[in-house]
Write a protein that holds these residues in place. Structure first.
Motif, PDB file in Angstrom:
ATOM      1  N   GLY A  35       0.817  -1.213   0.000  1.00 60.54           N
ATOM      2  CA  GLY A  35       0.000   0.000   0.000  1.00 60.54           C
ATOM      3  C   GLY A  35       0.848   1.259   0.000  1.00 60.54           C
ATOM      4  O   GLY A  35       0.550   2.246  -0.687  1.00 60.54           O
ATOM      5  N   THR A  36       1.914   1.225   0.809  1.00 57.50           N
ATOM      6  CA  THR A  36       2.820   2.389   0.853  1.00 57.50           C
ATOM      7  C   THR A  36       3.458   2.643  -0.513  1.00 57.50           C
ATOM      8  O   THR A  36       3.567   3.786  -0.982  1.00 57.50           O
ATOM      9  CB  THR A  36       3.908   2.159   1.909  1.00 57.50           C
ATOM     10  OG1 THR A  36       3.294   1.923   3.182  1.00 57.50           O
ATOM     11  CG2 THR A  36       4.830   3.372   2.002  1.00 57.50           C
ATOM     12  N   LEU A  37       3.873   1.557  -1.177  1.00 53.21           N
ATOM     13  CA  LEU A  37       4.482   1.693  -2.504  1.00 53.21           C
ATOM     14  C   LEU A  37       3.479   2.243  -3.526  1.00 53.21           C
ATOM     15  O   LEU A  37       3.817   3.095  -4.361  1.00 53.21           O
ATOM     16  CB  LEU A  37       5.006   0.334  -2.970  1.00 53.21           C
ATOM     17  CG  LEU A  37       5.688   0.304  -4.342  1.00 53.21           C
ATOM     18  CD1 LEU A  37       6.898   1.219  -4.346  1.00 53.21           C
ATOM     19  CD2 LEU A  37       6.114  -1.123  -4.694  1.00 53.21           C
ATOM     20  N   ALA A  38       2.214   1.787  -3.472  1.00 56.22           N
ATOM     21  CA  ALA A  38       1.194   2.280  -4.404  1.00 56.22           C
ATOM     22  C   ALA A  38       0.930   3.767  -4.194  1.00 56.22           C
ATOM     23  O   ALA A  38       0.802   4.546  -5.157  1.00 56.22           O
ATOM     24  CB  ALA A  38      -0.093   1.475  -4.226  1.00 56.22           C
ATOM     25  N   ALA A  40       3.029   5.966  -2.961  1.00 54.90           N
ATOM     26  CA  ALA A  40       4.203   6.706  -3.433  1.00 54.90           C
ATOM     27  C   ALA A  40       4.207   6.833  -4.953  1.00 54.90           C
ATOM     28  O   ALA A  40       4.553   7.875  -5.517  1.00 54.90           O
ATOM     29  CB  ALA A  40       5.482   6.015  -2.946  1.00 54.90           C
ATOM     30  N   THR A  41       3.789   5.738  -5.622  1.00 54.29           N
ATOM     31  CA  THR A  41       3.741   5.782  -7.102  1.00 54.29           C
ATOM     32  C   THR A  41       2.713   6.796  -7.595  1.00 54.29           C
ATOM     33  O   THR A  41       2.964   7.574  -8.525  1.00 54.29           O
ATOM     34  CB  THR A  41       3.403   4.393  -7.653  1.00 54.29           C
ATOM     35  OG1 THR A  41       4.387   3.455  -7.185  1.00 54.29           O
ATOM     36  CG2 THR A  41       3.388   4.402  -9.170  1.00 54.29           C
ATOM     37  N   ILE A  46       1.314  12.191 -10.002  1.00 52.53           N
ATOM     38  CA  ILE A  46       0.642  13.497  -9.870  1.00 52.53           C
ATOM     39  C   ILE A  46       1.654  14.627  -9.945  1.00 52.53           C
ATOM     40  O   ILE A  46       1.442  15.660 -10.610  1.00 52.53           O
ATOM     41  CB  ILE A  46      -0.161  13.546  -8.552  1.00 52.53           C
ATOM     42  CG1 ILE A  46      -1.318  12.535  -8.597  1.00 52.53           C
ATOM     43  CG2 ILE A  46      -0.684  14.957  -8.300  1.00 52.53           C
ATOM     44  CD1 ILE A  46      -2.077  12.410  -7.306  1.00 52.53           C
ATOM     45  N   THR A  47       2.799  14.462  -9.293  1.00 56.16           N
ATOM     46  CA  THR A  47       3.854  15.490  -9.323  1.00 56.16           C
ATOM     47  C   THR A  47       4.383  15.699 -10.733  1.00 56.16           C
ATOM     48  O   THR A  47       4.579  16.819 -11.202  1.00 56.16           O
ATOM     49  CB  THR A  47       5.005  15.088  -8.387  1.00 56.16           C
ATOM     50  OG1 THR A  47       4.491  14.898  -7.053  1.00 56.16           O
ATOM     51  CG2 THR A  47       6.089  16.172  -8.377  1.00 56.16           C
ATOM     52  N   ALA A  48       4.589  14.591 -11.487  1.00 58.66           N
ATOM     53  CA  ALA A  48       5.099  14.701 -12.868  1.00 58.66           C
ATOM     54  C   ALA A  48       4.111  15.422 -13.773  1.00 58.66           C
ATOM     55  O   ALA A  48       4.491  16.237 -14.621  1.00 58.66           O
ATOM     56  CB  ALA A  48       5.411  13.312 -13.418  1.00 58.66           C
TER      57      ALA A  48
END
Length: 282
Positions: A35-38, A40-41, A46-48
């Motif tokens: 869940g943490t990895l999802a 972060a992805t 969103i940032t990109a």
């Protein structure tokens, strides 16, 4: 006493000494990491996207221009800077030099609301004095001589003063012949060129680029408007008459009206702007 069998320890230890925590369900740690990895992805995506929207677009390779081309109007083409300046008309071998716009010519252009422009040098007629023609009439350079001016492509028509304007007409009666006869004098603004005086003392001058007869008001503008320089024509014994204050514009007939028109590299223009000095009709 009865023998008592010892109970196993409630939390047997593994060989490495780690005791498993039975208070959580198996696999919870893995789900948490996934869940943490999802998350972060998703945050990175969103940032990109936000950064790409804030980045200015890359400049185009070059400005695009629209306009008329040889293949038709409205075609797109890459615009490129053009060479500045115009080519002055070439000088001839007869002693008459082509007139270039001077300060007074620029003032004349401003008075007429336009700017003198030179004709393309690749197709410009060269400077030349009139020569004796093969059509019968004398065409040598006149000095205060009476002459009639005949069209090359309409040999039965002559310059004719009608209602103040000069037209190309066939002679009709004695009055018409008088109005088709002019005194050719030294140019009012250039002694190597011509001016044309009418029977009543007026001069032929261009006004709004139409050839007409006006009284001399003594101004520099009038003298330049009434002066025309002979240039070599492609027709034997004929000349083209260039305006002294609008180099590149020549007298030509259009719809049998004499006017000052920019040079055009065409057979029709060269024929319309070719004239012969002949013996006076009057």
């Amino acid at each position: 006493m009865p023998e008592t069998t010892p109970a196993p320890p409630p939390h047997p230890a593994w060989e490495n000494g780690w005791v498993p925590d039975t208070s959580r369900a198996p696999g919870t740690r893995r789900l948490w990491l996934a869940g943490t990895l999802a998350i972060a992805t998703i945050a990175a995506c969103i940032t990109a996207i936000a950064v790409s929207h804030n980045t200015p677009d890359q400049a185009a390779p070059g400005p695009m221009a629209t306009g008329n081309t040889d293949n038709g109007p409205g075609l797109l083409s890459f615009a490129s800077p053009s060479a500045s300046g115009t080519t002055a008309p070439p000088k001839g071998t007869s002693g008459m030099s082509a007139t270039s716009p001077s300060a007074s010519a620029t003032a004349t252009a401003a008075a007429h609301g336009s700017t003198p422009k030179a004709a393309p040098s690749s197709a410009m007629p060269s400077t030349a004095a009139p020569t004796k023609g093969s059509s019968g009439g004398s065409a040598q350079q006149p000095s205060t001589a009476q002459r009639s001016v005949r069209s090359v492509n309409y040999p039965d028509r002559y310059w004719h003063l009608s209602d103040g304007l000069v037209k190309l007409d066939a002679p009709r009666g004695s009055e018409s012949r008088t109005d088709s006869t002019f005194t050719v004098v030294t140019g009012l603004a250039n002694s190597s060129c011509y001016s044309f005086r009418t029977s009543d003392g007026k001069y032929l001058r261009h006004h709004d680029f139409l050839l007409r007869a006006d009284s001399d008001d003594g101004s520099s503008l009038f003298r330049q408007d009434a002066t025309f320089c002979a240039r070599t024509s492609s027709y034997s014994g004929a000349v083209m008459l260039e305006s002294v204050n609008y180099p590149g514009r020549y007298l030509r007939h259009q719809n049998f009206q004499l006017k000052l028109d920019p040079y055009q590299n065409s057979d029709l223009y060269r024929a319309d702007s070719a004239f012969r000095f002949v013996d006076p009709l009057a």
